[in-house]
Motif scaffolding. Structure first.
Motif, PDB file in Angstrom:
ATOM      1  N   LEU A  12       0.827  -1.212   0.000  1.00 53.05           N
ATOM      2  CA  LEU A  12       0.000   0.000   0.000  1.00 53.05           C
ATOM      3  C   LEU A  12       0.862   1.263   0.000  1.00 53.05           C
ATOM      4  CD1 LEU A  12      -2.814  -1.049   2.487  1.00 53.05           C
ATOM      5  CD2 LEU A  12      -3.073  -0.603   0.032  1.00 53.05           C
ATOM      6  N   SER A  13       1.949   1.228   0.731  1.00 51.75           N
ATOM      7  CA  SER A  13       2.846   2.375   0.791  1.00 51.75           C
ATOM      8  C   SER A  13       3.433   2.671  -0.588  1.00 51.75           C
ATOM      9  CB  SER A  13       3.964   2.104   1.798  1.00 51.75           C
ATOM     10  OG  SER A  13       4.866   3.177   1.833  1.00 51.75           O
ATOM     11  N   ARG A  40      -2.181 -10.206  -3.754  1.00 51.87           N
ATOM     12  CA  ARG A  40      -2.431  -9.362  -2.575  1.00 51.87           C
ATOM     13  C   ARG A  40      -3.145  -8.066  -2.975  1.00 51.87           C
ATOM     14  NH1 ARG A  40       0.579  -9.714   2.505  1.00 51.87           N
ATOM     15  NH2 ARG A  40       1.537 -11.757   2.651  1.00 51.87           N
ATOM     16  N   ILE A  41      -2.733  -7.467  -4.078  1.00 52.16           N
ATOM     17  CA  ILE A  41      -3.394  -6.243  -4.547  1.00 52.16           C
ATOM     18  C   ILE A  41      -4.851  -6.537  -4.881  1.00 52.16           C
ATOM     19  CG2 ILE A  41      -3.477  -4.515  -6.398  1.00 52.16           C
ATOM     20  CD1 ILE A  41      -0.370  -4.649  -6.424  1.00 52.16           C
ATOM     21  N   ARG A  42      -5.104  -7.647  -5.574  1.00 49.18           N
ATOM     22  CA  ARG A  42      -6.496  -8.023  -5.892  1.00 49.18           C
ATOM     23  C   ARG A  42      -7.317  -8.222  -4.624  1.00 49.18           C
ATOM     24  NH1 ARG A  42      -4.529 -11.867 -10.212  1.00 49.18           N
ATOM     25  NH2 ARG A  42      -4.586 -10.614 -12.084  1.00 49.18           N
ATOM     26  N   LYS A  43      -6.707  -8.846  -3.617  1.00 49.07           N
ATOM     27  CA  LYS A  43      -7.408  -9.074  -2.338  1.00 49.07           C
ATOM     28  C   LYS A  43      -7.703  -7.734  -1.638  1.00 49.07           C
ATOM     29  CE  LYS A  43      -6.967 -11.656   1.974  1.00 49.07           C
ATOM     30  NZ  LYS A  43      -6.070 -12.459   2.819  1.00 49.07           N
ATOM     31  N   LEU A  44      -6.745  -6.813  -1.676  1.00 48.81           N
ATOM     32  CA  LEU A  44      -6.952  -5.487  -1.076  1.00 48.81           C
ATOM     33  C   LEU A  44      -8.072  -4.740  -1.791  1.00 48.81           C
ATOM     34  CD1 LEU A  44      -3.208  -4.529  -0.516  1.00 48.81           C
ATOM     35  CD2 LEU A  44      -4.898  -4.931   1.287  1.00 48.81           C
ATOM     36  N   ILE A  50      -8.388  -0.953  -1.023  1.00 49.80           N
ATOM     37  CA  ILE A  50      -8.098  -0.077  -2.158  1.00 49.80           C
ATOM     38  C   ILE A  50      -9.432   0.181  -2.842  1.00 49.80           C
ATOM     39  CG2 ILE A  50      -6.937   0.157  -4.390  1.00 49.80           C
ATOM     40  CD1 ILE A  50      -4.762  -1.739  -3.326  1.00 49.80           C
ATOM     41  N   THR A  51      -9.854   1.429  -2.840  1.00 49.88           N
ATOM     42  CA  THR A  51     -11.166   1.756  -3.421  1.00 49.88           C
ATOM     43  C   THR A  51     -11.060   2.319  -4.829  1.00 49.88           C
ATOM     44  OG1 THR A  51     -11.143   3.939  -2.393  1.00 49.88           O
ATOM     45  CG2 THR A  51     -12.218   2.159  -1.163  1.00 49.88           C
ATOM     46  N   SER A  52      -9.913   2.910  -5.171  1.00 51.09           N
ATOM     47  CA  SER A  52      -9.731   3.441  -6.522  1.00 51.09           C
ATOM     48  C   SER A  52      -8.275   3.839  -6.700  1.00 51.09           C
ATOM     49  CB  SER A  52     -10.640   4.641  -6.764  1.00 51.09           C
ATOM     50  OG  SER A  52     -10.246   5.724  -5.960  1.00 51.09           O
TER      51      SER A  52
END
Length: 151
Positions: A12-13, A40-44, A50-52
């Motif tokens: 995320l950072s 992991r990004i897909r899961k977030l 992650i909203t956008s």
């Protein structure tokens, strides 16, 4: 609430610094395979962490050289919906918070300095607005997304 581990925070950072960063670069930086980073990004995203993805614009570069923080009180809760709709339609209101305390709302207005008075007057004269208090921002010292609450 979604549990984030230290790898999620690192991912995320990196995305916060540059939303266009490639998964392969994140992979190199956090020590995971590209497929693990992508998963992991897909899961977030799936879990709503992650909203956008967006672009951050230098407001001064496009002519919005003033920021004002405006507190607003309404005469009665019956004005809430019409006020919220008006605020949603006011392009120079960057954010609006329903708050506790002496006022009902806190607005962040971003605009060219020559338009600030007109926007202020529009909000102040809207039906149901009973009071306002406005502060013009002299300098922004910090404006960022917080990834984790303080311990």
């Amino acid at each position: 609430m979604v549990h984030l581990d230290s790898i999620d925070i690192q991912i995320l950072s990196r995305l916060k610094q540059n939303a266009r960063i490639k998964a392969s670069q994140i992979s190199d930086e956090v020590g995971l395979s590209v497929s693990s980073v992508t998963e992991r990004i897909r899961k977030l995203e799936k879990n709503g962490v992650i909203t956008s993805y967006t672009v951050l614009v230098d407001q001064k570069a496009i002519g919005n050289d003033s920021i004002a923080l405006m507190e607003v009180s309404l005469e009665h809760p019956k004005y809430y919906d019409s006020f919220a709709e008006m605020i949603d339609q006011t392009k120079n209101v960057a954010s609006c918070y329903y708050i506790s305390g002496d006022f009902d709302f806190m607005l962040k207005i971003v605009a060219p300095s020559e338009n600030l008075e007109e926007i202020h007057r529009k909000i102040k004269s809207f039906p149901g607005v009973s009071g306002t208090r406005t502060n013009v921002v002299l300098r922004s010292l910090k404006n960022e997304t917080v990834l984790l609450p303080e311990d």
